[in-house]
Design an enzyme around this catalytic site. Structure first.
Site, PDB file in Angstrom:
ATOM      1  N   SER A 149      -5.799   0.508  -0.534  1.00  0.00           N
ATOM      2  CA  SER A 149      -6.395   0.771   0.780  1.00  0.00           C
ATOM      3  C   SER A 149      -7.911   0.640   0.740  1.00  0.00           C
ATOM      4  CB  SER A 149      -6.030   2.185   1.254  1.00  0.00           C
ATOM      5  OG  SER A 149      -6.534   3.150   0.331  1.00  0.00           O
ATOM      6  N   HIS A 170      -0.867  -3.800   2.892  1.00  0.00           N
ATOM      7  CA  HIS A 170      -1.233  -2.388   3.003  1.00  0.00           C
ATOM      8  C   HIS A 170      -0.331  -1.662   3.995  1.00  0.00           C
ATOM      9  CE1 HIS A 170      -4.248   0.910   4.272  1.00  0.00           C
ATOM     10  NE2 HIS A 170      -3.548   1.313   3.239  1.00  0.00           N
ATOM     11  N   GLU A 182      -0.915  -4.022   7.174  1.00  0.00           N
ATOM     12  CA  GLU A 182      -2.050  -4.938   7.164  1.00  0.00           C
ATOM     13  C   GLU A 182      -1.800  -6.003   6.094  1.00  0.00           C
ATOM     14  OE1 GLU A 182      -5.809  -2.176   8.529  1.00  0.00           O
ATOM     15  OE2 GLU A 182      -5.129  -1.989   6.451  1.00  0.00           O
ATOM     16  N   ASN A 220      -8.871   1.504   7.925  1.00  0.00           N
ATOM     17  CA  ASN A 220      -9.799   2.356   7.177  1.00  0.00           C
ATOM     18  C   ASN A 220     -11.258   1.998   7.426  1.00  0.00           C
ATOM     19  OD1 ASN A 220      -7.941   4.069   6.076  1.00  0.00           O
ATOM     20  ND2 ASN A 220      -7.706   2.941   4.179  1.00  0.00           N
TER      21      ASN A 220
END
Length: 314
Positions: A149, A170, A182, A220
Site C-alpha cells: 500500500s 492493492h 487498485e 492512500n
C-alpha cells in the site's frame, strides 16, 4: 449485400476481440504469499470465485490460523448469501475450502501458477528478496503482483527479470467485503499484464481502478495526507481532536473521524507510510512527519491494538 457486410464486420470484430483476449493471461491458479489478514482474504475471494489457490507462509501455525480465519469469514458469507438454503451454503464453504492448499515453500509451488500475489511485511528489502528468488522458479507466463500500500512497485519489480509481468494489485481490508482493487501499472508493465489483472479483479467480483506507480496510488495518496493535515490542525491548537472528528463525521458524512481512523489503522502504520514517502520526496510538504505521532509511536501507543493512541481504549 448490406447483410453480408454486417456479417463480415461482426466477424472481423469478434475475431479482433478474440485475438486480443488470447494475448491476455487467463488466471486460474493463484499463489498468495503471506497468510495474514490481507493474504488470507485474497486467498478466500480467489477460491470462492473458482480459482485454485495455494496460500504460503513460514510456519504451520500461521497457516492454521489463516485457514481458521478463512473458515470463519466464509461461514458469515455463506450465512448471508444462502440464508434460505443452508445446504447450498455448506456446499459453497466446502468447495471454497477445498480449493485452498497451503505450503511453507513458495519456490516449490510457483512453477505451475498463473499469478503470484504477495501480501507480506511492508519492507522493500524483504519483498525484493522474495520476488528475486521466486523469479527463478516461476513459469515464463506467470505474473507477479504486490499488494503493497506504500512501497514503489517499480523498486520491487527491479529485483526480477520480469518487469513487464509485474504490477501492483492493492486490495482493501477486509478483502471479502471491500469492492475496490487498485491495479498499478509501472512504466515497464505490459498492457497484456495490466489487462490480465483487470480481468482477474473483475472475476473476483471487485471493481478495479487503474493508477500509475505514484506514492500511495489513489486512495492512500488522498487519505493519508488528509489524516496528517488533521493531526497538524490539532498540533497547532486550532481545534481539539474530538471536535475535528465530530466535524468530519457530521460535516463531511465520514463514518469515522481522522483520529478515530488513525487509531484504528495503527499509528505505526501511518508513520511508516509517511516516512517512506518523505524519503522519496523530502521537500513535499504533504510528506512531513508529525511530532505528536512520532512521540506516541516511540511510547508504543499505537492506537486500538495497544489500548492507547490519540485516544485511550479500555
Amino acid at each position: 449485400m448490406a447483410f453480408v457486410t454486417r456479417q463480415f464486420v461482426r466477424s472481423m470484430s469478434s475475431s479482433s476481440t478474440a485475438a486480443a483476449s488470447a494475448k491476455k493471461i487467463l488466471v486460474k491458479h493463484v499463489t498468495v504469499i503471506g497468510g495474514g489478514l490481507m493474504g488470507a482474504g485474497i486467498a478466500q475471494v480467489a477460491a470462492a470465485t473458482g480459482h485454485t489457490v495455494v496460500l504460503v507462509d513460514q510456519t504451520e501455525d500461521i497457516l492454521a490460523k489463516s485457514r481458521k480465519g478463512i473458515e470463519e469469514s466464509l461461514r458469515k458469507v455463506a450465512k448471508k448469501k444462502f440464508a434460505e438454503n443452508p445446504k447450498a451454503g455448506d456446499e459453497f464453504m466446502e468447495k471454497t475450502l477445498s480449493s485452498i492448499l497451503t505450503s511453507m515453500d513458495a519456490a516449490s509451488v510457483v512453477h505451475s501458477t498463473d499469478l503470484v500475489v504477495e501480501a507480506i511485511v511492508e519492507n522493500l528489502r524483504v519483498k525484493s528478496e522474495l520476488f528475486k528468488r521466486l523469479d527463478k522458479f516461476a513459469a515464463e507466463h506467470t505474473i507477479f503482483a504486490s499488494n503493497t500500500s506504500s512501497l514503489q512497485i517499480t523498486s520491487i519489480a527491479n529485483a526480477t527479470t520480469r518487469q513487464d509481468r509485474f504490477a501492483g494489485l492493492h486490495f482493501f481490508n477486509p478483502v471479502p467485503l471491500m469492492k475496490l482493487v487498485e491495479v498499478i501499472k509501472t512504466p515497464m508493465t505490459s498492457q497484456k499484464t495490466f489487462e490480465s489483472l483487470v480481468d482477474f479483479s473483475k472475476t473476483l467480483g471487485k471493481h478495479p481502478v487503474a493508477c500509475k506507480d505514484t506514492p500511495g496510488f489513489i486512495v492512500n495518496r488522498l487519505l493519508v495526507p488528509y489524516l496528517m493535515e488533521a493531526v497538524r490542525l490539532y498540533e497547532r491548537g486550532d481545534a481539539s481532536k474530538e471536535d475535528i472528528d465530530t466535524a468530519m463525521k457530521l460535516g463531511a458524512g465520514y463514518p469515522m473521524g481522522p483520529f478515530e481512523l488513525l487509531d484504528y489503522v495503527g499509528l505505526d502504520t501511518t508513520k511508516f507510510i509517511m516516512d517512506g514517502w518523505h524519503e522519496m520526496d523530502t521537500k513535499n510538504p504533504l510528506f512531513q512527519s508529525s511530532p505528536s505521532m512520532n512521540k506516541l509511536v516511540a511510547e508504543n501507543k499505537l492506537g486500538k491494538k495497544t489500548g492507547e493512541g490519540y485516544y485511550k481504549y479500555k
